[in-house]
Design a protein around this motif. Sequence first.
Motif, short mmCIF file in Angstrom:
data_model
loop_
_atom_site.label_atom_id
_atom_site.label_comp_id
_atom_site.label_asym_id
_atom_site.label_seq_id
_atom_site.Cartn_x
_atom_site.Cartn_y
_atom_site.Cartn_z
N ALA A 1 0.83 -1.21 0.00
CA ALA A 1 0.00 0.00 0.00
C ALA A 1 0.86 1.26 0.00
O ALA A 1 0.49 2.27 -0.60
CB ALA A 1 -0.93 -0.02 1.21
N LEU A 2 2.02 1.18 0.64
CA LEU A 2 2.94 2.31 0.66
C LEU A 2 3.43 2.63 -0.75
O LEU A 2 3.43 3.79 -1.17
CB LEU A 2 4.11 2.01 1.58
CG LEU A 2 5.23 3.07 1.64
CD1 LEU A 2 4.69 4.41 2.13
CD2 LEU A 2 6.37 2.58 2.53
N ARG A 3 3.83 1.57 -1.48
CA ARG A 3 4.29 1.78 -2.86
C ARG A 3 3.17 2.37 -3.72
O ARG A 3 3.40 3.26 -4.54
CB ARG A 3 4.77 0.46 -3.46
CG ARG A 3 6.13 0.00 -2.95
CD ARG A 3 6.64 -1.14 -3.83
NE ARG A 3 7.99 -1.54 -3.46
CZ ARG A 3 8.28 -2.50 -2.59
NH1 ARG A 3 7.28 -3.15 -2.00
NH2 ARG A 3 9.53 -2.79 -2.31
N GLU A 4 1.98 1.85 -3.54
CA GLU A 4 0.85 2.34 -4.33
C GLU A 4 0.57 3.82 -4.04
O GLU A 4 0.29 4.60 -4.94
CB GLU A 4 -0.40 1.50 -4.04
CG GLU A 4 -0.32 0.07 -4.58
CD GLU A 4 -1.50 -0.78 -4.16
OE1 GLU A 4 -2.34 -0.29 -3.35
OE2 GLU A 4 -1.60 -1.93 -4.63
N LYS A 5 0.67 4.17 -2.76
CA LYS A 5 0.39 5.56 -2.40
C LYS A 5 1.47 6.49 -2.95
O LYS A 5 1.17 7.60 -3.41
CB LYS A 5 0.29 5.70 -0.88
CG LYS A 5 -0.07 7.10 -0.40
CD LYS A 5 -1.31 7.68 -1.10
CE LYS A 5 -2.56 6.89 -0.78
NZ LYS A 5 -3.76 7.51 -1.44
#
Length: 775
Positions: A529-533
């Motif tokens: 989710a961090l990469r996506e954000k």
Amino acid sequence: MLSNYPLSKVENQFLKESGTPTITTLIPYLTVDNFPKLGLLTACRFLEWAAQNPEGVISLPTGKTPEFFIKWTKFLLENWDSPKGKEIRKKYDMMDVKKPELSGLHFVQIDEFYPISSTQKNSFFHYVNNYYIEGFGLDPKKALLINSDEIPLADNLSFKEVFPNLTVDLSLRFREPTTQLEQLQQTSIYLIDKWCGEYEQKIRDKGGIGFFLGGIGPDGHIAFNTRGSHIYSVTRLTETNFETQAVAAGDLGGIEISANRLVITIGLDTIVYNPDAVAIIIAAGEAKAPIVKNSLEIPMDNLYPATVLQKLKNGRFYVTKGAASKLEDSVDNFYKSGPWTIEKTEKAIIDLCKKLKTYGHRLKLEDLKNDKYTSLIPNLSEDTVKEIMERVVDKLNRGTTKEKNEVLLHTGPHHDDISLGILPHVTNQLQENSNQAHFSVLTSGFTAVTNSFVINTLNETKNLLDQGRIQMVNFEDFFQIGYKLKMDKDVYHYLTNVASEQPEQRLRGLCHRVVRALVGIYKIESVTALREKINDVISILRNSYDGEKNPATIQKLKGMIREFEEELVWAHFGVQVKNVHHLRLGFYTGDIFTEQPDKDRDVEPIVDLFRKINPTKISLTLDPEGSGPDTHYKVLQATAEAVRKWGKEKDLSNLRIIGYRNVWFKFEPHEANVIVPVSLGDIAVMEDSFANCYLSQVNASFPSYAHNGKFSTIAKRTWVNQLNDIQLLLGKNYFYLHETAKVRSSHGLIFFKDMDVEEFLEHARELEKSIEGML
């Protein structure tokens, strides 16, 4: 006094209120105490004129300068017959003025960036429609506007097709095109020139501008008529100079954009075409004082565009006292009005040293008697200069006195304000172990961080994640609680790699803090989710136009980057993260006109900080005119109200308030009561910490008009210039032969004002009075 320039009723009332006894300039001017009052004067004069010219032609400015003109105009129109409205109208001789109906007025847009989409909120086209056409209830059918999207170009193409990188090469007016695209561009430039000629003719067909209101740039530009513009210039597509580009950087998202963007502007002759026009230039703050002086006292000259107003019987300057401070009239009034003070004596003698380029101990009594101002000093004698020298030495002694057992709270409106204002003084305080120091920046400061800086930082963060070099994300509780911990470790890691000259590792420290910020802002729960954000934020920023207001979450991310930078600076001296307080006052929104501070939302957090820290000394930026960046005076208002509120809870008789200034404002020697020596080491620490810690500011995307580079360079120059003034009075030998090493090592000086609570609140109260009742 002004027999050749009949004033309106409103102007006469403001002239009486100003107490200005004599006006000798080539263009008449009116002075007011501060920036909000400048808006009231301008609004009253505009409404007075509009009532007399219901179908007249008006041309009004854009940007931050007309904030209080717009607010006061709307307030008066909405409260014409209310008790407050009547009170204002009675005070300024407007009781017989019928409430104007503005829908009959014809509006002329002054200028615009080119090219820029009319849909962008930072276009002047959008500003005019929002604040004037809609805000004042003008008739859009009677408005003559500059819409880049509608200016015809070759083959009916859009400006994005003709100028794909949004850069217009005006050399094509005079040279042969070398490509098919350049041929399109050349034809388009000629079409723009034709459009500008037609725009000029439409203005003249209306009889010219009847009421013109404009600001003045640091180089003297009005509209976009920069220094050197022809007195007979008309509407045209043109380049700008650095000073103008620096001022425009905030609108366009950085100097990188404004340096390459052309403008369409009405000309100087456009402004004065109507001989009966009321043309008003407004200016606020001491930074504008030199250009105001030259514009008002020098005969018509293309180096000072505003001198063209000499052609008009109704040409005027409306200025704050700070902006008028270098006018010969103002200097005369300073010395000749009111009782003589020791501050007047100090200013007169220091100015005489500068005028004669001689040291204080070489001034003779005859020199004092022959000077226009020192000759006014009461009881003038051989000892007069010596007394002033002793007074200044006393200020220096106060600046070198070692402070002990103090609880210090240093505050700033923006990140870097404290450092640029008083870092060497803070360093002295931190060297004493009995002192406890806290630092607080009262706004988030996100507007100073460019999209490109965030994109580059996020890309680096993503690369480090892919390489497994941000190991903390693998800890079991990182996304629940771990991201909030070990903030000091990020700071220490970063500064260790400053010392070891490892820029890649230093950048890794920044990326660590960015990860913590992202997890906290977006409630992220996994590495995926961090990469996506990160990708989402990059995408949003890449698809934003330059200067566009960011979503609140990205504003917060930018602000947290600035907060990390501030923590890095104070960690140089061992200050822990817990002692650096980030208040993020709510009035700071990124809008062109931010709100006034709210007593609950903006004042209570400051009071809470006072209660928590219980400071014995508080430092703050002192801008009593409200003429600088609006954040400065709004923070001043909020802080003053917080001090008042805290004072109801405890005895503040021993609390000291330190008012400092930095790159935006400068104290004159006679205005300050403390002088702090600055060594080459102090300067190096300030410059190195700025360059190593304020990474988002090193490229100076939002520079001062005074320097195309880092603000730290301007601070250094200010300190050095302040030393030069005092050296002229005391002599260089006073410094290099002094018994104290700190004074011997002086290569700069800091001025500030040490006040008790009542003195500080009186400074703030004058500014507050000029806004009361409007909001």
